[in-house]
Scaffold this motif. Structure first.
Motif, PDB file in Angstrom:
ATOM      1  N   PHE A   1       0.838  -1.195   0.000  1.00 55.16           N
ATOM      2  CA  PHE A   1       0.000   0.000   0.000  1.00 55.16           C
ATOM      3  C   PHE A   1       0.875   1.247   0.000  1.00 55.16           C
ATOM      4  O   PHE A   1       0.608   2.205  -0.711  1.00 55.16           O
ATOM      5  CB  PHE A   1      -0.928   0.003   1.220  1.00 55.16           C
ATOM      6  CG  PHE A   1      -1.799   1.217   1.294  1.00 55.16           C
ATOM      7  CD1 PHE A   1      -2.908   1.334   0.477  1.00 55.16           C
ATOM      8  CD2 PHE A   1      -1.511   2.248   2.174  1.00 55.16           C
ATOM      9  CE1 PHE A   1      -3.722   2.454   0.529  1.00 55.16           C
ATOM     10  CE2 PHE A   1      -2.313   3.368   2.237  1.00 55.16           C
ATOM     11  CZ  PHE A   1      -3.420   3.477   1.416  1.00 55.16           C
ATOM     12  N   VAL A   2       1.955   1.223   0.770  1.00 52.18           N
ATOM     13  CA  VAL A   2       2.838   2.383   0.896  1.00 52.18           C
ATOM     14  C   VAL A   2       3.738   2.539  -0.328  1.00 52.18           C
ATOM     15  O   VAL A   2       3.925   3.635  -0.836  1.00 52.18           O
ATOM     16  CB  VAL A   2       3.692   2.266   2.183  1.00 52.18           C
ATOM     17  CG1 VAL A   2       4.762   3.328   2.235  1.00 52.18           C
ATOM     18  CG2 VAL A   2       2.792   2.339   3.410  1.00 52.18           C
ATOM     19  N   SER A   3       4.309   1.438  -0.815  1.00 51.15           N
ATOM     20  CA  SER A   3       5.347   1.575  -1.834  1.00 51.15           C
ATOM     21  C   SER A   3       5.052   0.895  -3.164  1.00 51.15           C
ATOM     22  O   SER A   3       5.891   0.913  -4.055  1.00 51.15           O
ATOM     23  CB  SER A   3       6.663   1.020  -1.289  1.00 51.15           C
ATOM     24  OG  SER A   3       6.522  -0.361  -1.030  1.00 51.15           O
ATOM     25  N   GLY A   4       3.913   0.289  -3.305  1.00 47.55           N
ATOM     26  CA  GLY A   4       3.661  -0.432  -4.545  1.00 47.55           C
ATOM     27  C   GLY A   4       2.194  -0.481  -4.893  1.00 47.55           C
ATOM     28  O   GLY A   4       1.421   0.393  -4.530  1.00 47.55           O
ATOM     29  N   TYR A   5       1.836  -1.499  -5.584  1.00 51.41           N
ATOM     30  CA  TYR A   5       0.466  -1.719  -6.020  1.00 51.41           C
ATOM     31  C   TYR A   5      -0.248  -2.581  -4.989  1.00 51.41           C
ATOM     32  O   TYR A   5       0.193  -3.693  -4.692  1.00 51.41           O
ATOM     33  CB  TYR A   5       0.480  -2.391  -7.393  1.00 51.41           C
ATOM     34  CG  TYR A   5      -0.865  -2.810  -7.896  1.00 51.41           C
ATOM     35  CD1 TYR A   5      -1.866  -1.871  -8.107  1.00 51.41           C
ATOM     36  CD2 TYR A   5      -1.146  -4.132  -8.159  1.00 51.41           C
ATOM     37  CE1 TYR A   5      -3.107  -2.238  -8.566  1.00 51.41           C
ATOM     38  CE2 TYR A   5      -2.388  -4.529  -8.619  1.00 51.41           C
ATOM     39  CZ  TYR A   5      -3.357  -3.572  -8.823  1.00 51.41           C
ATOM     40  OH  TYR A   5      -4.591  -3.953  -9.269  1.00 51.41           O
ATOM     41  N   LEU A   6      -1.339  -2.086  -4.452  1.00 51.49           N
ATOM     42  CA  LEU A   6      -2.056  -2.763  -3.367  1.00 51.49           C
ATOM     43  C   LEU A   6      -2.487  -4.180  -3.738  1.00 51.49           C
ATOM     44  O   LEU A   6      -2.448  -5.086  -2.911  1.00 51.49           O
ATOM     45  CB  LEU A   6      -3.274  -1.942  -2.940  1.00 51.49           C
ATOM     46  CG  LEU A   6      -4.086  -2.460  -1.766  1.00 51.49           C
ATOM     47  CD1 LEU A   6      -3.224  -2.572  -0.527  1.00 51.49           C
ATOM     48  CD2 LEU A   6      -5.268  -1.551  -1.505  1.00 51.49           C
ATOM     49  N   GLY A   7      -2.854  -4.427  -4.979  1.00 50.93           N
ATOM     50  CA  GLY A   7      -3.327  -5.742  -5.392  1.00 50.93           C
ATOM     51  C   GLY A   7      -2.232  -6.742  -5.713  1.00 50.93           C
ATOM     52  O   GLY A   7      -2.518  -7.915  -5.939  1.00 50.93           O
ATOM     53  N   GLU A   8      -0.989  -6.309  -5.721  1.00 54.83           N
ATOM     54  CA  GLU A   8       0.111  -7.195  -6.107  1.00 54.83           C
ATOM     55  C   GLU A   8       0.217  -8.462  -5.246  1.00 54.83           C
ATOM     56  O   GLU A   8       0.355  -9.559  -5.783  1.00 54.83           O
ATOM     57  CB  GLU A   8       1.426  -6.433  -6.094  1.00 54.83           C
ATOM     58  CG  GLU A   8       2.570  -7.182  -6.719  1.00 54.83           C
ATOM     59  CD  GLU A   8       3.802  -6.307  -6.849  1.00 54.83           C
ATOM     60  OE1 GLU A   8       4.872  -6.775  -6.454  1.00 54.83           O
ATOM     61  OE2 GLU A   8       3.672  -5.168  -7.335  1.00 54.83           O
TER      62      GLU A   8
END
Length: 91
Positions: free
Chosen positions: A8-15
């Motif tokens: 959530f902070v550094s990337g894509y939440l769904g990853e």
């Protein structure tokens, strides 16, 4: 939970969900704190939930409140009776 927060902070939440789907299959039960979350990446299930059997999958007031600032009152955050009630603060 840490993985979800980091993404959530550094990337894509769904990853992480996509990675788990690749590893464990299209349907997952993920328990976060005291809440069971069910996720599916199966296209036919998504179609059923969002279109053909929409009324059978109530999201409920807790989901609505958690997601209202992100999703508003549109179809992705609505139970059938909420559609079209723009500005509604409670389900």
């Amino acid at each position: 939970m840490r993985t979800l927060i980091d993404n959530f902070v550094s990337g894509y939440l769904g990853e992480p969900i996509q990675e788990w789907s690749d590893k464990y299959g299209n349907i997952m039960n993920i328990r976060i704190l005291f809440v069971n979350g069910f996720f599916t990446t199966e296209p036919e299930h998504v179609k059923i939930v969002l279109a053909s059997q929409f009324d059978s999958f109530e999201k409920g007031p807790v989901f609505f409140q958690m997601m209202n600032s992100l999703l508003g009152t549109g179809v992705f955050n609505s139970d059938g009776e909420r559609i079209g009630r723009i500005g509604s603060s409670m389900p």
